[in-house]
Design an enzyme around this catalytic site. Structure first.
Site, PDB file in Angstrom:
ATOM      1  N   HIS A  63      -0.138  13.124  -5.039  1.00 12.70           N
ATOM      2  CA  HIS A  63       1.060  12.559  -5.684  1.00 12.70           C
ATOM      3  C   HIS A  63       2.197  13.588  -5.779  1.00 12.70           C
ATOM      4  O   HIS A  63       2.945  13.623  -6.752  1.00 12.70           O
ATOM      5  CB  HIS A  63       0.730  12.018  -7.080  1.00 12.70           C
ATOM      6  N   ASN A 136      -2.089   2.878  -9.924  1.00  8.98           N
ATOM      7  CA  ASN A 136      -1.676   2.818  -8.526  1.00  8.98           C
ATOM      8  C   ASN A 136      -1.046   1.456  -8.245  1.00  8.98           C
ATOM      9  O   ASN A 136      -1.102   0.549  -9.090  1.00  8.98           O
ATOM     10  CB  ASN A 136      -2.867   3.030  -7.584  1.00  8.98           C
ATOM     11  N   TYR A 346      -7.065  15.512 -14.463  1.00  9.50           N
ATOM     12  CA  TYR A 346      -5.610  15.395 -14.573  1.00  9.50           C
ATOM     13  C   TYR A 346      -5.046  16.393 -15.582  1.00  9.50           C
ATOM     14  O   TYR A 346      -4.067  17.083 -15.302  1.00  9.50           O
ATOM     15  CB  TYR A 346      -5.216  13.962 -14.951  1.00  9.50           C
TER      16      TYR A 346
END
Length: 522
Positions: A63, A136, A346
């Site tokens: 990303h 997503n 993350y």
């Protein structure tokens, strides 16, 4: 130049050093005489160079290329019958939102129109803290085993020797992991190239839990559906734009908001009870599958609107740190193993990219005061003053337990929850093998959902990628992969790339998976 920049240029700002001292000439450097070497005492010039040398931070491993904006989420329907989460039980409540859209596999300079899934990350600043939805633009994903994720991403990146994108790596991986078929079918349809970031849907893909005070819960998936319907680009248009305007998605998002045409999405929740999950044909933890809208209808909950462009992209979008572990009371993760892995990964990448105090940056900071025992580290500019950094008996901190976390308050629900958690634990085994169940949904997508034009585009798009594979075994295995979905699809791709037709991969029949699931639910 945007209208904000024009306005800022008229405010008479005075140029200064990083410490605020005015500078007479921004381009001057102090020298010994008119031709001599530069002086070490010239703080302005040396600070300028030193900062320049350090003004790039590591880009995201995935990303990396993205765009974003600010806006709000408004609750429009009450979900108090299924959750005690205040955000979803107060009609009319508005919270500030920051959204970052992105491609997945490309570097920060790659084209917005690449054939790739799109990230759709939403940061909601609520009265109970930060809720991040790291979604997503597709309802499913390639894998359901977290151990496979780093390997999968490596195959989407560059070959370690040639430093080129490598179709052999890409198709070698996919054809060895046939549970990816559903996502691959979506990726190589026109939905693999959305027409701008603000013209696509967003999906949680993962299953979460909405919990009530009594400890009861429902499984939930979130759908963020763009008002007016999603729009796509055909392959030829996307390819042309990648050369003519590689920042097409970024530009169209900014200019749409700048023109006052604020993009909006309706947010829905799709729910399933634990009992329904145990009877579900597929594993409720499997993010390669969708839930039937007929059996599990979408229920509206709110509206997402983007009405404000960032004033500074780096500060407000590049530094925005999203993680599925950023949750609020009564909105909880399920036991989905890929989700569980993301809960760590993350936040860990933000500590690497931005520093351990990444949540103190303005774009990430919660509205409510942060009270805990974390102190110090790089850029600790909100270090909680003189408050003790341990549980002090002199100045003790109070804490609140949700009723749902207290076993005694779950009452008669205890036995039900314990039974279901036993089933979930066993259901993990169901994610480790590929069966005919993995091809039912992509087959329905190809045979029933797609029209003739969609099928033609799918064959053409796959052939364009698979045709670049050099290894004959990988080509044959990939054709066998598609033969599991539909033999005619495989045969059409084979003809398009000049290969012989092949038979489907050998996988377990669906009938062998159902008794296994039934035993777990006993």
């Amino acid at each position: 130049m945007s209208s904000q920049q024009v306005s800022n240029a008229e405010n008479g700002a005075v140029y200064t050093t990083s410490t605020g001292a005015p500078v007479a000439e921004p381009y001057a450097a102090q020298r010994v005489g008119s031709l001599g070497p530069l002086l070490l005492q010239d703080f302005h010039h040396l600070d300028l160079l030193a900062h320049f040398d350090r003004e790039r931070i590591p880009e995201r491993v995935v990303h990396a290329k993205g765009a974003g904006a600010h806006g709000y989420f408004e609750t429009t329907y009450d979900l108090s019958d299924i959750t005690s989460c205040k955000l979803f039980t107060s009609v009319g409540k508005k919270v500030r939102a920051t959204v970052r859209f992105s491609t997945v596999g490309g570097e920060s300079g790659s084209a917005d129109t690449a054939r790739d899934p799109r990230g759709f990350a939403i940061k909601l600043k609520t009265e109970d803290g930060i809720l991040d939805w790291v979604f997503n633009n597709t309802p499913v994903f390639f894998i359901r085993d977290p151990a496979k994720f780093p390997h999968f991403i490596h195959t989407q990146k560059r070959n370690p020797q040639t430093h080129l994108k490598d179709p052999d790596m890409f198709w070698d991986y996919l054809s060895q992991n046939p549970e990816s078929a559903h996502q691959v079918m979506i990726l190589f349809s026109d939905r693999g190239t959305p027409d701008g970031y603000h013209n696509m849907h967003g999906y949680s893909s993962h299953t979460f839990k909405l919990v009530k005070d009594d400890g009861s819960f429902v499984y939930a998936q979130i759908h963020v559906r763009v008002d007016g319907g999603f729009k796509t680009l055909d392959s030829a248009t996307a390819t042309r734009l990648s050369g003519e305007q590689p920042d097409y998605g970024t530009q169209s998002l900014f200019e749409t908001i700048e023109a006052g045409k604020f993009p909006s999405w309706t947010v829905y929740v799709q729910t399933m009870t634990p009992e329904q999950a145990e009877e579900f044909r597929y594993n409720v933890l499997d993010l390669t599958k969708v839930w039937s809208h007929k059996d599990y209808p979408l229920r509206p909950v709110g509206k997402l609107v983007l009405n404000e462009n960032p004033q500074n992209y780096f500060a407000e979008i590049e530094q925005a740190a999203f993680s599925p572990s950023h949750t609020i009371p009564y909105f909880e993760p399920s036991a989905d193993p890929v989700l569980q892995s993301r809960l760590f990964s993350y936040s860990d990448t933000h500590r690497h990219r931005l520093g351990v105090n990444y949540n103190q940056l303005p774009v990430n900071a919660p509205l409510v005061p942060v009270v805990n025992f974390q102190r110090d580290g790089f850029m600790a500019f909100n270090n909680q003053g003189s408050r003790p950094n341990y549980q002090s008996s002199i100045a003790p901190l109070t804490y609140i337990r949700n009723k749902a976390t207290l076993t005694g308050n779950a009452g008669s629900d205890n036995e039900r929850i314990a039974k279901h958690e036993t089933w979930v634990g066993g259901a993990f085994l169901d994610l480790s093998e590929v069966t005919e169940l993995d091809f039912e949904q992509p087959r329905a997508l190809y045979q029933k959902v797609m029209g003739d034009v969609d099928r033609d585009h799918l064959v053409s798009n796959i052939a364009s990628s698979l045709g670049g594979v050099k290894n004959a075994e990988i080509k044959a295995r990939s054709l066998a992969y598609f033969a599991c979905v539909d033999q005619s699809l495989s045969d059409r791709i084979a003809a398009a790339i000049g290969c012989a037709t092949v038979k489907p991969l050998q996988v377990k029949p669906a009938s062998e998976a159902v008794p296994f699931r039934a035993r777990l639910s006993v």
